[in-house]
Design a protein around this motif. Sequence first.
Motif, mmCIF file in Angstrom:
data_model
loop_
_atom_site.group_PDB
_atom_site.id
_atom_site.type_symbol
_atom_site.label_atom_id
_atom_site.label_comp_id
_atom_site.label_asym_id
_atom_site.label_seq_id
_atom_site.Cartn_x
_atom_site.Cartn_y
_atom_site.Cartn_z
ATOM 1 N N ASN A 34 14.763 -7.576 -0.704
ATOM 2 C CA ASN A 34 13.428 -7.382 -1.248
ATOM 3 C C ASN A 34 12.600 -6.661 -0.186
ATOM 4 O OD1 ASN A 34 10.748 -7.609 -2.076
ATOM 5 N ND2 ASN A 34 11.152 -9.537 -3.126
ATOM 6 N N ARG A 36 9.589 -6.206 0.114
ATOM 7 C CA ARG A 36 8.332 -6.877 0.450
ATOM 8 C C ARG A 36 8.474 -7.786 1.677
ATOM 9 N NH1 ARG A 36 4.282 -4.806 -2.828
ATOM 10 N NH2 ARG A 36 5.197 -4.134 -4.769
ATOM 11 N N THR A 38 9.287 -6.863 4.448
ATOM 12 C CA THR A 38 8.891 -6.095 5.632
ATOM 13 C C THR A 38 7.535 -5.405 5.493
ATOM 14 O OG1 THR A 38 10.023 -4.099 4.856
ATOM 15 C CG2 THR A 38 11.310 -5.648 6.171
ATOM 16 N N LEU A 39 6.791 -5.684 4.437
ATOM 17 C CA LEU A 39 5.524 -4.984 4.215
ATOM 18 C C LEU A 39 4.471 -5.266 5.280
ATOM 19 C CD1 LEU A 39 4.908 -4.970 0.368
ATOM 20 C CD2 LEU A 39 5.631 -3.110 1.841
ATOM 21 N N ASN A 40 4.434 -6.463 5.802
ATOM 22 C CA ASN A 40 3.383 -6.832 6.748
ATOM 23 C C ASN A 40 3.817 -6.757 8.209
ATOM 24 O OD1 ASN A 40 1.540 -7.335 4.675
ATOM 25 N ND2 ASN A 40 2.406 -9.361 4.344
ATOM 26 N N ASP A 62 12.073 -3.726 -5.148
ATOM 27 C CA ASP A 62 10.640 -4.032 -5.091
ATOM 28 C C ASP A 62 9.941 -3.146 -4.053
ATOM 29 O OD1 ASP A 62 8.329 -5.219 -5.950
ATOM 30 O OD2 ASP A 62 8.687 -7.159 -5.003
ATOM 31 N N VAL A 63 10.388 -1.895 -3.989
ATOM 32 C CA VAL A 63 9.775 -0.909 -3.104
ATOM 33 C C VAL A 63 8.526 -0.367 -3.804
ATOM 34 C CG1 VAL A 63 10.094 1.319 -1.946
ATOM 35 C CG2 VAL A 63 12.035 -0.257 -2.165
ATOM 36 N N PRO A 64 7.377 -0.410 -3.150
ATOM 37 C CA PRO A 64 6.164 0.128 -3.777
ATOM 38 C C PRO A 64 6.362 1.598 -4.174
ATOM 39 C CG PRO A 64 5.616 -1.076 -1.779
ATOM 40 C CD PRO A 64 7.112 -0.948 -1.821
ATOM 41 N N ARG A 67 5.965 4.471 -1.745
ATOM 42 C CA ARG A 67 6.985 4.635 -0.705
ATOM 43 C C ARG A 67 8.276 5.219 -1.242
ATOM 44 N NH1 ARG A 67 7.889 -0.301 2.867
ATOM 45 N NH2 ARG A 67 8.713 1.289 4.244
ATOM 46 N N SER A 83 12.088 0.419 -7.457
ATOM 47 C CA SER A 83 10.807 -0.279 -7.612
ATOM 48 C C SER A 83 10.982 -1.539 -8.459
ATOM 49 C CB SER A 83 9.773 0.644 -8.254
ATOM 50 O OG SER A 83 10.203 1.027 -9.535
ATOM 51 N N GLN A 85 11.366 -5.130 -9.622
ATOM 52 C CA GLN A 85 10.897 -6.315 -8.905
ATOM 53 C C GLN A 85 12.001 -7.310 -8.616
ATOM 54 O OE1 GLN A 85 7.497 -7.967 -10.861
ATOM 55 N NE2 GLN A 85 6.155 -6.395 -10.060
#
Length: 115
Positions: A34, A36, A38-40, A62-64, A67, A83, A85
């Motif tokens: 996922n 997400r 690594t998003l933050n 679940d890649v935005p 990106r 993308s 989810q």
Amino acid sequence: MFEGYYGIAPVSSLEEMLTLLEYGDTAFDLVLINARLTLNVRFNLLAFCLDHPLIRQAFIYDVPEYRLARLGAQVKTRIVFSSMQLPEGVPIKQLIHKVDPPMLNEPAHKTVSHL
């Protein structure tokens, strides 16, 4: 066993994934990650997957959308981005066949990790 794969190792954080791969000694034929996770944090998931000796192929989901275009320019045969989810059911079967197409005389079992 899932779709002919075994060795499923679910994790729920980036730290757990890194620990699993750092101390593991068995390669994963397919790792579902996922994005997400690594998003933050500043973490190059693509480079990590390409360079890690225990990851043979990866599906990063679940890649935005913003990106995907940039990542699409870096298409790698071992790495698939989506993308979507949560890959499950028919989409996961299609994914496995896309990432790991059936071949003659291939082993009956593979290892997979869902991160």
